[in-house]
Design a protein around this motif. Sequence first.
Motif: not given
Length: 510
Positions: A79-82, A94-97
């Motif tokens: 799940v990617d998040w932003q 900021r982003t991440g997985t």
Amino acid sequence: MNRRSFLTAAAAGLVTQAAGPLTSPARASASRALKGDPFTLGVASGDPSTGGFVLWTRLATDPLGGDGRGGMPARDVDVDWQIATDERFRSVVRTGTATARAGAAHSVHVEVDGLEAGREYFYRFRSQGRLSPAGRTRTTPAVERPLRFAVAACAHYEHGYYTAYRRLAEDEPELVVFLGDYMYEYGPSGYTALAGRVRTHTPGKCRTLADYRLRHAQYKSDPDLQHAHATAPWLVAFDDHEIENNWAGLVSSTGAPGFARRRADAFRAYYENMPLRRASLQGAVLRVNRRVSWGPLARFHLLDTRQFRDDQACLDGVRAGCDDRLSAKRTLLGSGQWSWLESGLRGSDARWNLLGQQIMMTQRDYKVGPGREVNLDSWDGYAPERTRLLGSLAATSNPVVLTGDAHMHHLADLKTDFDDPDAPVIAKELIASSIASDGDGYRDRTWIAEAVAENPHISFIDQRRGYLMARLDRDELSVDYRTLDYISRRGARAKTAHRVTIPSSAQARA
Ligand SMILES: [Fe+2]
């Protein structure tokens, strides 16, 4: 776009649709497509700090899929998040997985740090080419800043629609404090409101991990609840019904065997469905007693009045003549939490100290006329520890107690001696009515007048559904008791039935 139009647009999917894909690439393990939208349970955030918060979602393509897995396959899913500073996600900071693990019911808990203090952020997730709804959250301020917060509790799904959650969101709190009975464990009509039920629980009383997961999914499917989560960060703590009615420590109120196992499963499902930090789940213990500061203005001390308590005295219930409740050996908070609270109160340099806890702290005599009957599940059942706690609060800067459980609004004075009209008031106790539990409310003025006459330290009671909306600054805490006239149909307005303004002690002396 103002806040309200953001939320309306987000609810309609307009914001997320307008905004293009997330930048982080999907991993190979996520390439097998899921059937349907995995974001049916919404998004949430919680436990803000000056640098961040927890972001939550749980993937479920079929929330009521039957086995508690929400229609998800037995494999992990990326799940990617932003996070952005604007609602259109033009300024992504900021982003991440994260990995939604099958073993954690495909829940995602992202703990973010290093952001700017005291500002609003927007967040969303993407998985399998699908975007989640966007949520709004915020970091806590590093400097003194006023705070608007809501207090809520008790949301039995069968008893009514979640209009109160919708109205709470429309009041635009910066923080929501939820004090227990977020969900109920009963099977269909296992606990009925006077007006009956407007919808039906998943089958059976919750006993297994799958049962609890399924029930949480049912609750989280509600659009009004999703809307309230997407509006602000929440501080959540459980009471009894997230596990079982009136449990105490490792004792089930029904005496059914296997309670330790059931409690651990219920805790696990609760964690999976709440925006809590990973550190809260410690094996079979779920630690929700914690502190959250709002700059130098306020510190929230969240308590757990279930997990570490001694069993209720005299077989529980509302009754007279129970000497055991006066035993100084009995504990409600448990020794570890007691020490933690004591030192936290003593060491607090916050102007206001707000205790968020589950059960009624004020003395409450339920018997009209001579004699006294008290609720042995509340602080009345642990009276000496209450006296000790009030002693600690008396030495604390501007203490206020926030409470759930009662399914009625109350305003009470906490005193060293409730039977002495001249005893000093240590703090106000503000008890939030329920979001939905007990269905449509009412005002039985005769009953209220009798209750207040019997308990002169209680100045206000309202039996309608609702929540508290509070505004806090250095000089005062102003609280609106919000009520709804009905929840058996949708669309009730929220009204302010009562307002109390509590001056800070420094202000009162000025
Ligand atoms: Fe409740």
